[in-house]
Every structure is written in structure tokens, then in C-alpha cells.
Design an enzyme around this catalytic site. Structure first.
Site, PDB file in Angstrom:
ATOM      1  N   TRP A 132     -17.204  -4.027  -1.660  1.00 31.80           N
ATOM      2  CA  TRP A 132     -16.906  -3.346  -0.393  1.00 31.80           C
ATOM      3  C   TRP A 132     -17.724  -2.089  -0.190  1.00 31.80           C
ATOM      4  O   TRP A 132     -18.062  -1.745   0.929  1.00 31.80           O
ATOM      5  CB  TRP A 132     -15.396  -3.064  -0.260  1.00 31.80           C
ATOM      6  CG  TRP A 132     -14.824  -1.961  -1.102  1.00 31.80           C
ATOM      7  CD1 TRP A 132     -14.456  -2.045  -2.413  1.00 31.80           C
ATOM      8  CD2 TRP A 132     -14.510  -0.621  -0.691  1.00 31.80           C
ATOM      9  NE1 TRP A 132     -13.941  -0.849  -2.850  1.00 31.80           N
ATOM     10  CE2 TRP A 132     -13.955   0.045  -1.808  1.00 31.80           C
ATOM     11  CE3 TRP A 132     -14.647   0.073   0.515  1.00 31.80           C
ATOM     12  CZ2 TRP A 132     -13.536   1.382  -1.752  1.00 31.80           C
ATOM     13  CZ3 TRP A 132     -14.219   1.396   0.576  1.00 31.80           C
ATOM     14  CH2 TRP A 132     -13.679   2.033  -0.553  1.00 31.80           C
ATOM     15  N   ASP A 143       0.858  -1.186   0.000  1.00 29.41           N
ATOM     16  CA  ASP A 143       0.000   0.000   0.000  1.00 29.41           C
ATOM     17  C   ASP A 143       0.894   1.236   0.000  1.00 29.41           C
ATOM     18  O   ASP A 143       2.124   1.128  -0.070  1.00 29.41           O
ATOM     19  CB  ASP A 143      -0.967  -0.013   1.200  1.00 29.41           C
ATOM     20  CG  ASP A 143      -2.307   0.647   0.854  1.00 29.41           C
ATOM     21  OD1 ASP A 143      -2.283   1.793   0.384  1.00 29.41           O
ATOM     22  OD2 ASP A 143      -3.358   0.009   1.038  1.00 29.41           O
ATOM     23  N   PHE A 176     -14.332  -4.633  10.115  1.00 25.53           N
ATOM     24  CA  PHE A 176     -14.063  -4.844  11.540  1.00 25.53           C
ATOM     25  C   PHE A 176     -13.050  -3.831  12.079  1.00 25.53           C
ATOM     26  O   PHE A 176     -12.692  -3.875  13.253  1.00 25.53           O
ATOM     27  CB  PHE A 176     -13.606  -6.289  11.799  1.00 25.53           C
ATOM     28  CG  PHE A 176     -14.702  -7.334  11.719  1.00 25.53           C
ATOM     29  CD1 PHE A 176     -16.002  -6.997  11.350  1.00 25.53           C
ATOM     30  CD2 PHE A 176     -14.447  -8.659  12.025  1.00 25.53           C
ATOM     31  CE1 PHE A 176     -17.013  -7.959  11.277  1.00 25.53           C
ATOM     32  CE2 PHE A 176     -15.448  -9.637  11.964  1.00 25.53           C
ATOM     33  CZ  PHE A 176     -16.725  -9.275  11.586  1.00 25.53           C
ATOM     34  N   ASP A 193      -8.811  -0.572  -6.151  1.00 25.32           N
ATOM     35  CA  ASP A 193      -9.654   0.423  -5.479  1.00 25.32           C
ATOM     36  C   ASP A 193      -9.002   1.799  -5.489  1.00 25.32           C
ATOM     37  O   ASP A 193      -7.794   1.928  -5.656  1.00 25.32           O
ATOM     38  CB  ASP A 193      -9.883   0.013  -4.011  1.00 25.32           C
ATOM     39  CG  ASP A 193      -8.574  -0.108  -3.244  1.00 25.32           C
ATOM     40  OD1 ASP A 193      -7.613  -0.677  -3.809  1.00 25.32           O
ATOM     41  OD2 ASP A 193      -8.489   0.376  -2.099  1.00 25.32           O
ATOM     42  N   GLU A 194      -9.822   2.792  -5.278  1.00 26.35           N
ATOM     43  CA  GLU A 194      -9.385   4.150  -4.966  1.00 26.35           C
ATOM     44  C   GLU A 194      -8.196   4.598  -5.810  1.00 26.35           C
ATOM     45  O   GLU A 194      -7.155   4.947  -5.278  1.00 26.35           O
ATOM     46  CB  GLU A 194      -9.048   4.229  -3.457  1.00 26.35           C
ATOM     47  CG  GLU A 194     -10.255   3.883  -2.590  1.00 26.35           C
ATOM     48  CD  GLU A 194      -9.968   3.905  -1.088  1.00 26.35           C
ATOM     49  OE1 GLU A 194     -10.869   4.293  -0.344  1.00 26.35           O
ATOM     50  OE2 GLU A 194      -8.860   3.530  -0.660  1.00 26.35           O
ATOM     51  N   HIS A 197      -2.711   3.071  -4.561  1.00 21.27           N
ATOM     52  CA  HIS A 197      -2.126   2.535  -3.323  1.00 21.27           C
ATOM     53  C   HIS A 197      -0.737   1.935  -3.574  1.00 21.27           C
ATOM     54  O   HIS A 197      -0.403   0.877  -3.046  1.00 21.27           O
ATOM     55  CB  HIS A 197      -3.069   1.486  -2.696  1.00 21.27           C
ATOM     56  CG  HIS A 197      -4.310   2.085  -2.091  1.00 21.27           C
ATOM     57  ND1 HIS A 197      -4.293   2.851  -0.948  1.00 21.27           N
ATOM     58  CD2 HIS A 197      -5.615   2.041  -2.486  1.00 21.27           C
ATOM     59  CE1 HIS A 197      -5.538   3.244  -0.662  1.00 21.27           C
ATOM     60  NE2 HIS A 197      -6.343   2.773  -1.583  1.00 21.27           N
TER      61      HIS A 197
HETATM   62  C1  TNX Z   1     -11.064   1.858   2.233  1.00 20.00           C
HETATM   63  S1  TNX Z   1     -11.703  -0.942   1.317  1.00 20.00           S
HETATM   64  C2  TNX Z   1      -9.952   1.231   1.683  1.00 20.00           C
HETATM   65  C3  TNX Z   1      -8.753   1.055   2.508  1.00 20.00           C
HETATM   66  C4  TNX Z   1      -8.892   1.699   3.860  1.00 20.00           C
HETATM   67  C5  TNX Z   1     -10.262   1.421   4.406  1.00 20.00           C
HETATM   68  C6  TNX Z   1     -10.489   1.897   5.810  1.00 20.00           C
HETATM   69  C7  TNX Z   1     -10.750  -0.462   0.249  1.00 20.00           C
HETATM   70  C8  TNX Z   1     -10.773  -1.221  -0.962  1.00 20.00           C
HETATM   71  N1  TNX Z   1      -9.983   0.624   0.460  1.00 20.00           N
HETATM   72  O1  TNX Z   1      -7.626   1.531   1.808  1.00 20.00           O
HETATM   73  O2  TNX Z   1      -7.896   1.201   4.684  1.00 20.00           O
HETATM   74  O3  TNX Z   1     -11.228   2.010   3.559  1.00 20.00           O
HETATM   75  O4  TNX Z   1     -11.645   1.340   6.358  1.00 20.00           O
END
Ligand code: TNX
Length: 555
Positions: A411, A205, A437, A338-339, A275
Site C-alpha cells: 500500500w 478498527d 479510491f 499496518d500503522e 487499529h
Molecule cells: C492508511 S492503508 C490506512 C488506513 C486509512 C487510510 C486512509 C492502511 C493500511 N492504513 O487506516 O484509513 O490510510 O487513506
């Protein structure tokens, strides 16, 4: 002196009394009402089986998996009761009487199904596979009372179970905070106790790179360390302490083996194209601007992601995944997705050039840049299929036009999962609400360790249903199961991981093992204290307050 006849009379009386006392109220009795609850518990007309140190644990000769299972059962019994039982290979069922025996039986339903048969004479734990036997072993283990005993009475019964879902996952983020191999193994132990079978291991990450890659040593030398960590929720204050660590390939293999011995498959995650700042700090040419980049000291989402305009980036991704594919024997590799903000790509001449070369055009609400992420994903998918692997990724992949051999991890709520299943993707449900969690487990947070936010109570987890009502019958098989995620921005040490997952993992286990109509929260709460005694036995930290019904534990 007693006559022979008198001796016999006394013996007969004793024999009549002892079993009656033995099955009495001395407290050392097994209770099969464990978590997750077995599918069926039928009483058998027979006296109890008296478990003592003199009993043996039999396993089929020459079967290494069953030998390991037997040794594991021996260890569990010793931890629970202090009794040390020896294990013994057996050739025929004749030797089974008077002992505890592990057996394979292909009439048992399901890959992980089990059947335990207890009579006055013997205990048999059978499964169609050694994995099923292992699940039966967990049930027997949890049914034992905690505490030293010279004898434990097992009521005669037939106990059967089979998990509802094949994917029963727990996730662990070892990037935001790093956890030792011992801590990861204990996490695996906790999973095994709860009948979970997939560990999604988040290894890379922005804040660190935690897996040794031989071809790119700087990933861990440089990317494995950050020069400080923000305090709290991205406050302006930084602790200024150098922090990091990584797992060598040898340590990874050791953990993979440890998990496999407990029938848990590890799914490693190499998150891309976002990430990735830790990798970019080590190899700045991987980014659009060329850096310099620093291993991130804050939480959240950064605009700096992999540059897909450079051939080198694709080669890097392939090289890394080639090593990862060889380290992890499981079929799935998680490639994140993600993101990933696309602002850098929008302004990067190389990325724009790549988009033109590939003839990518925006389609509907999918931008050319979104489809460029799809190009990376498809490239990786094809590359990994050469290693016999399938990809799994976060639900953002649904917006990038990837083919249906990609499994989707839902998610951002349950909807993306339902949508993915409609399209023909396999899906793992892991919605933030209620399966994160790292979120609080009560609305009364003042007395809780700092968490991400939210409120995912034990009851909410228990009531979760992975298969949406509206999903048509012919799509339901796409829901492989569910998983709880444990992101560790605010989780700094092992007891805190345990506190966040226990007892919520117990609720999730019941969601994944039982049919919805078999679940009963009140009954679950009644069974929970006995499981918590096992947590205590192993010195695992857990949220004891969750054992009290929610409306009674408000502060
Ligand atoms: C979202 S879940 C993220 C993570 C963070 C998390 C904190 C996801 C695919 N990405 O990078 O740690 O929220 O709850």
C-alpha cells in the site's frame, strides 16, 4: 381471396424483408465492445440472433451453480430490456438450438475464462467452470442495450476472454462509517458487473468493531459504538452523535453467500496489533496500560495497541480468529499489521519481559519491538494454518520477519510489493497512488465531495501496471493482482461510496483483465458511456465528469 400460391409468395417476400429490417438500425442491437474488453471478438458469417421473450435460457440439468447462473442471466436480461426469459434444465446439446445456453467446456483456457458463440440459431455461453460462465454472462449482459425492447439483435460472433490476474479486488472500510447489509450487497453487485472477484472487508478498527464474536459480546455491544465523530479532517469540532452498528454472524453468512453466488470471495480483515482501540474499549485488559479506552472519534494512528505481554491477548486473538475462520470460507484472512507504533511496548514491562523470554534481539534496522510484532504474526499464521487458512497483511509485515506463506498487500507505493515478490511472498498491489479510491479523482477538488486528499484520476488508474518492469521473470507470478481501497473516514453514505468507485473501478477492471499492450485509454473512454448507462439503470451514483477526457473537464 389470395390463392395458396399468392400466400406463399407474400410469405417469401416477408421472410426476405424481415431479417434485413431486423438487423437494421432500430437501435436494439447488442455491442460486444464492453468493459473490460473481451480478449477477442471474431465475427461469424451468419445472420443475427434475435433475442426475444420466447427464447429459453438452458443450463445443464442438476448443476446448481449453472442453474443459479441461468437465473441470474434471466434477471439481468429483464433488468436491461424488460424481456422475461424462462430458464430450463437441459440434458443434451440437441435442445440447445433456438435458445440461449450455458455450458461447461474443459477445453476453455483458465479457471475464469469464457467463450460466447452467437449464431442466427443460438447463443452459447461456455466456461471451464461456472465462474467462467458467470464472467461470460457479465459480458453478454453489458453488451445489451439499456431500455425496454421486444427484440434485441445479437450480431453473430465468437467472443472470448480470460482475466490476466486471479486477484481482482475491491476493499471496503465498514468501520469508519458503517454500511447496511443491503449497501454491501450492492457493492458486490457493482463488483460483479466489473468482473472483480475479491472483496477485502475491513471490519475492525479504532473507530468501531463491526463483526459479532459470540465469545466476546462486548466487542460489538461496546466496541461497535462511538460517542461522536470529528468533523472534517480531524477538526476540534465533534458532532457528539452516538454512531455505530455491526453485522451479526447470520448477516455475515448471508453476505458471504451473496458474494459467493457472484463468484466473489470475501477476505475479512481483523487489523492487529494496531487499529484495535474499539476492542480495547470493550476489554481494557487487552492494552498495555489497562485503559480506560474509548472507541475513537478521530482519524489517524493511535499509540494504543494490543499488549503482547499478556497471554490473554494471544488467547483473545485466537478466539476471535477461530470464529472469523468459520464465518468466511475463503482461504485468506487479512490480519492487518499496518500503522502499529511501538512506544507502548517499549515502556511496557510485560512486553519487555515477553521479548526477553522469547530471546528476541534487534537485528539490523528491525527493533526488538518490530520483531515482537513478527512473533504475533507468525503465531497467528500458524494458528490459522490449522484452519486451512493463509494470512495476508499490509506491507509493514515485511519489516517484521514473517515467512513467505504470508501474502503482502503493498500500500505504501509499489516498491514494498516488488521487494516482497523478490523475497518470495505473494503480493497484491494496492498502492495509495493510484489505487486509493478514497482519494480525489481530479486536481480540481472544490466541487467534489470531501475526500482524504491526493489525486487519483481515472487515467492514472487506467495506466497503472501491477507488475514492475524490473521484476525478474521468475518472480512475476508472485503478483496475484491488484485492489483498490475505499477507506471511509470521509465517506458517510452509500451514494458517496459509489461516487468514489465509479467509474474508477471500470479502469481497474481493464488493468486486471487485459494485457498491457491490449489497453487503450481513448478506446476505453469511448466504451465508457455505455457502461455508465448501466450505472444509471441501477441508480448508482458515479462521477459523470470522468467520462470527459481529463484536460477538457477542468473547472
Ligand atoms: C492508511 S492503508 C490506512 C488506513 C486509512 C487510510 C486512509 C492502511 C493500511 N492504513 O487506516 O484509513 O490510510 O487513506
Amino acid at each position: 381471396m389470395m390463392t395458396f400460391k399468392q400466400i406463399i409468395t407474400v410469405l417469401v417476400i416477408l421472410l426476405a424483408i424481415v431479417p434485413a429490417q431486423a438487423s437494421g438500425t432500430d437501435g436494439h442491437r447488442a455491442n460486444y465492445q464492453v468493459i473490460p474488453l473481451p480478449g477477442a471478438i471474431h465475427g461469424i458469417k451468419s445472420a443475427d440472433f434475435a433475442l426475444t421473450q420466447q427464447r429459453l435460457i438452458n443450463y445443464p440439468t442438476g448443476n446448481r451453480d449453472m442453474e443459479r447462473n441461468a437465473a441470474m442471466l434471466g434477471q439481468y436480461i429483464e433488468e436491461m430490456t424488460g424481456m422475461h426469459l424462462s430458464i430450463r434444465p437441459t440434458r443434451s446439446t440437441r435442445e440447445i438450438a433456438d435458445n440461449v445456453s450455458l455450458l461447461l467446456d474443459d477445453k476453455i483456457k483458465g479457471e475464469e475464462g469464457y467463450r460466447i458463440t452467437v449464431t442466427a440459431r443460438s447463443v452459447e455461453i461456455a466456461g471451464r467452470t461456472p465462474a467462467g460462465v458467470f464472467q461470460g454472462i457479465q459480458v453478454l449482459r453489458k453488451s445489451l442495450p439499456v431500455g425496454h425492447a421486444a427484440i434485441v439483435h445479437l450480431p453473430a460472433a465468437q467472443i472470448e476472454g480470460e482475466p490476466r490476474f486471479g486477484y481482482r479486488g475491491m476493499h471496503l472500510d465498514c468501520v469508519r462509517h458503517f454500511f447496511s447489509t443491503e449497501a454491501v450487497k450492492r457493492y458486490i453487485d457493482i463488483m460483479a458487473l466489473h468482473g472483480m472477484n475479491r472483496l477485502h472487508w475491513h471490519l475492525t478498527d479504532d473507530q468501531g468493531w463491526r463483526v459479532e464474536i459470540k465469545k466476546y459480546p462486548r466487542l460489538t455491544e461496546v466496541g461497535g459504538w462511538r460517542n461522536g465523530t470529528t468533523l472534517g479532517h480531524n477538526s476540534p469540532v465533534n458532532d457528539g452523535i452516538r454512531y455505530g452498528g455491526y453485522y451479526s454472524q447470520e448477516e455475515i453468512r448471508d453476505i458471504v453467500r451473496y458474494a459467493a453466488d457472484r463468484y466473489i470471495t470475501i477476505i475479512p480483515e481483523i487489523d492487529m496489533p494496531g487499529h484495535m482501540v474499539a476492542a480495547m474499549a470493550a476489554y481494557p485488559e487487552l492494552g498495555c496500560t489497562g485503559g480506560p479506552y474509548e472507541v475513537w472519534q478521530r482519524w489517524g494512528v493511535t499509540d494504543d495497541i494490543l499488549c503482547l505481554g499478556k497471554d490473554n491477548t494471544l488467547r483473545f486473538v485466537e478466539d476471535v480468529l477461530a470464529e472469523v475462520a468459520q464465518l468466511f470460507p475463503g482461504e485468506m484472512i487479512h490480519i492487518g499489521g499496518d500503522e502499529s507504533p511501538r512506544v507502548r511496548w517499549e515502556h511496557c514491562p510485560r512486553c519487555q519481559q515477553r521479548i526477553r523470554e522469547l530471546g528476541i534481539k534487534a537485528e539490523g534496522n528491525q527493533s526488538a519491538e518490530a520483531l515482537l510484532q513478527g512473533y504475533l504474526t507468525t503465531h497467528v499464521q500458524q494458528f490459522l494454518s490449522g484452519y486451512g487458512k493463509r494470512i495476508i497483511g499490509w506491507d509493514e509485515l515485511l519489516g517484521c520477519k514473517v515467512d513467505t506463506t504470508a501474502t503482502i498487500m503493498s500500500w505504501r507505493g509499489p516498491e514494498p510489493g516488488a521487494q516482497g515478490a523478490q523475497l518470495g511472498h505473494d503480493v497484491v498491489m494496492t498502492p495509495v497512488d493510484p489505487l486509493y479510491f478514497d482519494y480525489y479523482q481530479t486536481s480540481s477538488t472544490w466541487n467534489e465531495p470531501q475526500a482524504f486528499g491526493g489525486c487519483n484520476t481515472l487515467k492514472k488508474v487506467y495506466d497503472f501496471e501491477p507488475v514492475a518492469d524490473k521484476l525478474p521473470a521468475d518472480k512475476r507470478h508472485h503478483i496475484l493482482g491488484a485492489q483498490a481501497n475505499v477507506w471511509t473516514e470521509y465517506i458517510t453514505c452509500e451514494p458517496q461510496i459509489q461516487y468514489q468507485v465509479l467509474p474508477r473501478m471500470a479502469a481497474l477492471a481493464e488493468v486486471l483483465w487485459l494485457e498491457p499492450q491490449e489497453k487503450n485509454y481513448q478506446d476505453f473512454l469511448e466504451r465508457l458511456p455505455r457502461l455508465a448507462q448501466i450505472y444509471q439503470l441501477y441508480n448508482w451514483t458515479y462521477r459523470a465528469k470522468s467520462l470527459i477526457p481529463e484536460d477538457e473537464n477542468k473547472d
